[in-house]
Design an enzyme around this catalytic site. Sequence first.
Site, mmCIF file in Angstrom:
data_model
loop_
_atom_site.group_PDB
_atom_site.id
_atom_site.type_symbol
_atom_site.label_atom_id
_atom_site.label_comp_id
_atom_site.label_asym_id
_atom_site.label_seq_id
_atom_site.Cartn_x
_atom_site.Cartn_y
_atom_site.Cartn_z
ATOM 1 N N GLN A 192 0.634 11.963 5.404
ATOM 2 C CA GLN A 192 1.201 12.448 4.144
ATOM 3 C C GLN A 192 1.018 13.969 4.042
ATOM 4 O O GLN A 192 -0.101 14.472 4.184
ATOM 5 C CB GLN A 192 0.530 11.731 2.963
ATOM 6 C CG GLN A 192 1.132 12.044 1.619
ATOM 7 C CD GLN A 192 2.588 11.550 1.471
ATOM 8 O OE1 GLN A 192 2.928 10.453 1.910
ATOM 9 N NE2 GLN A 192 3.428 12.380 0.886
ATOM 10 N N ASP A 194 8.140 9.372 10.567
ATOM 11 C CA ASP A 194 8.550 10.384 9.596
ATOM 12 C C ASP A 194 9.533 11.378 10.235
ATOM 13 O O ASP A 194 10.172 12.159 9.545
ATOM 14 C CB ASP A 194 7.309 11.155 9.100
ATOM 15 C CG ASP A 194 7.159 11.062 7.587
ATOM 16 O OD1 ASP A 194 8.063 10.510 6.940
ATOM 17 O OD2 ASP A 194 6.136 11.548 7.071
ATOM 18 N N LYS A 217 4.429 3.574 -0.764
ATOM 19 C CA LYS A 217 4.827 3.213 0.600
ATOM 20 C C LYS A 217 4.125 1.922 1.038
ATOM 21 O O LYS A 217 4.743 1.030 1.620
ATOM 22 C CB LYS A 217 4.513 4.369 1.557
ATOM 23 C CG LYS A 217 5.474 5.537 1.386
ATOM 24 C CD LYS A 217 5.004 6.827 2.025
ATOM 25 C CE LYS A 217 5.959 7.956 1.640
ATOM 26 N NZ LYS A 217 5.512 9.280 2.089
#
Length: 294
Positions: free
Chosen positions: A98, A121, A54
């Site tokens: 994450q 996200d 990422k």
Amino acid sequence: MSAQLIDGKQIAADIRGEIKTEVEEMKTRTGKVPGLATVLVGTRKDSQTYVRMKKKACKKAGIASFGHDLPEDISQEELLKIVRELNANPDVHGILVQLPLPDHIDEEAILGAINLEKDVDGFHPINIGRLSMKRREPLFVPCTPKGCIELLDRTGVEIEGKRAVVLGRSNIVGLPVAMLLLHRNATVSICHSRTKDLPGVVREADILVAAVGRAEMVRGDWVKPGAVVIDVGMNAVDDPTSEKGYRLTGDVAFDEVKEVASAITPVPGGVGPMTIAMLLRNTTNSAKHHLKMV
Ligand SMILES: NC(=O)c1ccc[n+]([C@@H]2O[C@H](COP(=O)([O-])OP(=O)(O)OC[C@H]3O[C@@H](n4cnc5c(N)ncnc54)[C@H](OP(=O)(O)O)[C@@H]3O)[C@@H](O)[C@H]2O)c1
């Protein structure tokens, strides 16, 4: 092979190119670039790899990345403090925690603490709630499900009125992708581990999204001729002939299904690259919103 290959790698590269151009324009107009903060807790190899990919993708697109690599034993309070600091940082337009987090951390509390306007996200309960309701727009849509829809759109697949079957009901893939298909006026069935006659239900699909995490579970005779197949699965299977000792395979038996479907995504090179492209898209959209460019 009869099916068209849906080349996620190429489509994602096109999107990343579009984003790079938008970021350059933003820099010229405002002197600012989008910023993405990644928060990684612990030393899971797969999570480290995803975060590294990422950050690399951000760099290539001209997006600033702010990395927080934190010890496995960080307390909930310390982690919340970092999230709040990132919420307050005007150079950060997106915050990505994450997953999975270690067991002693309350994932829902952490995701819920992310500023709604930086939830790139799309896992904040309010964004998920809005995604699940009629005529409510979430600020951000989760990246992998969004990537699946983008693949269909950019391949010219019509969604409205189609029978769609989603295999899997996880919070991060199955459920949100089903909601997105529903909003696009598909008639959607969601299958899971208790579904009876799975092959029979899957055979109804004009559009099949497989997200179960079971290597090559969907066989050729499960698929309706002409169906479009999006394979989200990423399963490592032993392969002594490969250098790493394993290879990645999807939830769909590609070699069988490609003879029946009209279009299919490969694994790797299908949905995977789209997830990162959609993260960059959400972060760039967030920066535009914060900088009042939209
Ligand atoms: N390409 C990407 O960027 C990306 C991103 C995320 C995930 N993935 C991959 O996508 C796959 C799914 O991920 P996930 O996080 O959604 O997985 P997950 O949380 O484990 O959910 C799996 C879902 O599949 C269902 N399921 C499992 N075994 C089944 C069976 N034998 N028959 C019918 N349904 C079954 C489960 O049903 P129950 O709910 O009844 O347990 C569950 O709803 C994995 O391979 C993952 O690596 C890829």
